[in-house]
Design a protein around this motif. Sequence first.
Motif, PDB file in Angstrom:
ATOM      1  N   THR A   1       4.696  10.189  29.969  1.00 41.32           N
ATOM      2  CA  THR A   1       5.667   9.200  30.408  1.00 41.32           C
ATOM      3  C   THR A   1       5.756   8.099  29.364  1.00 41.32           C
ATOM      4  OG1 THR A   1       5.140   9.658  32.685  1.00 41.32           O
ATOM      5  CG2 THR A   1       6.243   7.591  32.259  1.00 41.32           C
ATOM      6  N   ALA A   2       6.975   7.741  29.009  1.00 43.04           N
ATOM      7  CA  ALA A   2       7.195   6.688  28.027  1.00 43.04           C
ATOM      8  C   ALA A   2       8.178   5.693  28.604  1.00 43.04           C
ATOM      9  CB  ALA A   2       7.740   7.286  26.735  1.00 43.04           C
ATOM     10  N   ILE A   3       8.217   4.533  28.023  1.00 42.83           N
ATOM     11  CA  ILE A   3       9.173   3.529  28.500  1.00 42.83           C
ATOM     12  C   ILE A   3      10.511   3.658  27.797  1.00 42.83           C
ATOM     13  CG2 ILE A   3       7.367   1.966  29.234  1.00 42.83           C
ATOM     14  CD1 ILE A   3       7.924   0.283  26.739  1.00 42.83           C
ATOM     15  N   GLU A   4      10.557   4.416  26.714  1.00 47.78           N
ATOM     16  CA  GLU A   4      11.825   4.596  26.012  1.00 47.78           C
ATOM     17  C   GLU A   4      12.764   5.464  26.834  1.00 47.78           C
ATOM     18  OE1 GLU A   4      11.642   5.692  21.872  1.00 47.78           O
ATOM     19  OE2 GLU A   4       9.669   4.753  21.716  1.00 47.78           O
ATOM     20  N   GLY A   5      14.043   5.120  26.805  1.00 51.44           N
ATOM     21  CA  GLY A   5      15.035   5.906  27.515  1.00 51.44           C
ATOM     22  C   GLY A   5      16.033   5.026  28.220  1.00 51.44           C
TER      23      GLY A   5
ATOM     24  N   SER B   1      -3.533   3.504  31.874  1.00 49.76           N
ATOM     25  CA  SER B   1      -2.701   4.042  32.962  1.00 49.76           C
ATOM     26  C   SER B   1      -1.212   3.798  32.759  1.00 49.76           C
ATOM     27  CB  SER B   1      -3.145   3.453  34.304  1.00 49.76           C
ATOM     28  OG  SER B   1      -4.478   3.758  34.553  1.00 49.76           O
ATOM     29  N   ASN B   2      -0.704   4.079  31.561  1.00 51.13           N
ATOM     30  CA  ASN B   2       0.719   3.937  31.264  1.00 51.13           C
ATOM     31  C   ASN B   2       1.231   2.519  31.480  1.00 51.13           C
ATOM     32  OD1 ASN B   2       1.074   6.640  30.488  1.00 51.13           O
ATOM     33  ND2 ASN B   2       1.230   7.250  32.613  1.00 51.13           N
ATOM     34  N   THR B   3       0.408   1.537  31.210  1.00 50.12           N
ATOM     35  CA  THR B   3       0.795   0.137  31.343  1.00 50.12           C
ATOM     36  C   THR B   3       0.873  -0.495  29.965  1.00 50.12           C
ATOM     37  OG1 THR B   3      -0.262  -0.011  33.500  1.00 50.12           O
ATOM     38  CG2 THR B   3       0.135  -2.073  32.371  1.00 50.12           C
TER      39      THR B   3
ATOM     40  N   ALA C   1       4.738   2.450  33.519  1.00 57.80           N
ATOM     41  CA  ALA C   1       5.552   3.671  33.511  1.00 57.80           C
ATOM     42  C   ALA C   1       4.949   4.690  34.465  1.00 57.80           C
ATOM     43  CB  ALA C   1       5.599   4.252  32.105  1.00 57.80           C
ATOM     44  N   ARG C   2       5.828   5.440  35.124  1.00 55.29           N
ATOM     45  CA  ARG C   2       5.423   6.561  35.955  1.00 55.29           C
ATOM     46  C   ARG C   2       6.482   7.643  35.770  1.00 55.29           C
ATOM     47  NH1 ARG C   2       8.116   3.016  38.769  1.00 55.29           N
ATOM     48  NH2 ARG C   2       9.544   3.646  40.407  1.00 55.29           N
ATOM     49  N   VAL C   3       6.214   8.822  36.196  1.00 57.42           N
ATOM     50  CA  VAL C   3       7.185   9.897  36.054  1.00 57.42           C
ATOM     51  C   VAL C   3       8.448   9.497  36.819  1.00 57.42           C
ATOM     52  CG1 VAL C   3       7.674  12.312  36.532  1.00 57.42           C
ATOM     53  CG2 VAL C   3       5.405  11.648  35.754  1.00 57.42           C
ATOM     54  N   GLY C   4       9.563   9.416  36.102  1.00 59.75           N
ATOM     55  CA  GLY C   4      10.851   9.103  36.722  1.00 59.75           C
ATOM     56  C   GLY C   4      11.113   7.635  36.986  1.00 59.75           C
ATOM     57  N   GLY C   5      10.211   6.744  36.598  1.00 60.72           N
ATOM     58  CA  GLY C   5      10.465   5.340  36.888  1.00 60.72           C
ATOM     59  C   GLY C   5       9.592   4.370  36.127  1.00 60.72           C
ATOM     60  N   LEU C   6       9.970   3.102  36.239  1.00 60.64           N
ATOM     61  CA  LEU C   6       9.228   1.986  35.645  1.00 60.64           C
ATOM     62  C   LEU C   6       9.158   0.857  36.660  1.00 60.64           C
ATOM     63  CD1 LEU C   6      11.097   1.375  32.234  1.00 60.64           C
ATOM     64  CD2 LEU C   6       8.945   2.580  32.521  1.00 60.64           C
ATOM     65  N   THR C   7       8.153   0.027  36.498  1.00 63.63           N
ATOM     66  CA  THR C   7       8.108  -1.263  37.184  1.00 63.63           C
ATOM     67  C   THR C   7       7.875  -2.301  36.107  1.00 63.63           C
ATOM     68  OG1 THR C   7       7.134  -0.278  39.155  1.00 63.63           O
ATOM     69  CG2 THR C   7       6.946  -2.657  38.928  1.00 63.63           C
ATOM     70  N   THR C   8       8.693  -3.336  36.113  1.00 61.83           N
ATOM     71  CA  THR C   8       8.482  -4.443  35.184  1.00 61.83           C
ATOM     72  C   THR C   8       8.085  -5.672  35.996  1.00 61.83           C
ATOM     73  OG1 THR C   8      10.847  -5.015  35.229  1.00 61.83           O
ATOM     74  CG2 THR C   8      10.094  -3.607  33.443  1.00 61.83           C
ATOM     75  N   ARG C   9       7.161  -6.442  35.441  1.00 64.98           N
ATOM     76  CA  ARG C   9       6.749  -7.702  36.054  1.00 64.98           C
ATOM     77  C   ARG C   9       6.876  -8.767  34.977  1.00 64.98           C
ATOM     78  NH1 ARG C   9       4.177  -9.381  40.463  1.00 64.98           N
ATOM     79  NH2 ARG C   9       2.884 -11.250  40.398  1.00 64.98           N
ATOM     80  N   GLY C  10       7.877  -9.621  35.146  1.00 61.99           N
ATOM     81  CA  GLY C  10       8.114 -10.708  34.206  1.00 61.99           C
ATOM     82  C   GLY C  10       7.664 -12.018  34.827  1.00 61.99           C
ATOM     83  N   CYS C  11       6.998 -12.850  34.026  1.00 67.56           N
ATOM     84  CA  CYS C  11       6.446 -14.102  34.533  1.00 67.56           C
ATOM     85  C   CYS C  11       6.795 -15.267  33.603  1.00 67.56           C
ATOM     86  CB  CYS C  11       4.936 -14.027  34.659  1.00 67.56           C
ATOM     87  SG  CYS C  11       4.335 -12.755  35.790  1.00 67.56           S
ATOM     88  N   LEU C  12       6.955 -16.429  34.211  1.00 67.63           N
ATOM     89  CA  LEU C  12       7.199 -17.695  33.511  1.00 67.63           C
ATOM     90  C   LEU C  12       6.097 -18.687  33.870  1.00 67.63           C
ATOM     91  CD1 LEU C  12      10.997 -18.134  34.302  1.00 67.63           C
ATOM     92  CD2 LEU C  12      10.020 -17.716  32.043  1.00 67.63           C
ATOM     93  N   PHE C  13       6.010 -19.753  33.100  1.00 69.83           N
ATOM     94  CA  PHE C  13       5.127 -20.881  33.402  1.00 69.83           C
ATOM     95  C   PHE C  13       3.673 -20.448  33.612  1.00 69.83           C
ATOM     96  CE2 PHE C  13       9.298 -21.889  35.441  1.00 69.83           C
ATOM     97  CZ  PHE C  13       9.760 -22.698  34.415  1.00 69.83           C
ATOM     98  N   GLY C  14       3.144 -19.742  32.636  1.00 68.33           N
ATOM     99  CA  GLY C  14       1.753 -19.326  32.713  1.00 68.33           C
ATOM    100  C   GLY C  14       1.466 -18.401  33.872  1.00 68.33           C
TER     101      GLY C  14
END
Length: 123
Positions: free
Chosen positions: A22-26, A75-77, A97-110
Amino acid sequence: MRKIAVSLALVVFAGTAIANETAIEGKWMRGDGNALVRIAPCGAKICATNLWIGDTGRGEEVGDKLVMSLTPGSSNTYSGTAYDPKRKMRYSIVVTARVGGLTTRGCLFGKLLCKDVMWTAAK
């Protein structure tokens, strides 16, 4: 009994092999269905570029980019920083990354203000 054990071992092995590839490219469709992005190398970094936006009322446009500096973890992170040149904002980011999907967690302010977004693989 032995055939069942061998079959289970093959399923576990195949699942592990697929997960490791699993890759994040695509191309990825955002969970709310309002954005299609392509994640690909851009120079020494990785860019998420909007290919399609359903509702542009929130200021999102085709061609907008998020420029990421990511380091692979376990673990594909992948973790690092993301820069939004349009809004001139920098985030900390974790991409899982997981097979068929991604989860992104974006954070601001520390990492005080964070948002998770689910993505599914697009064709």
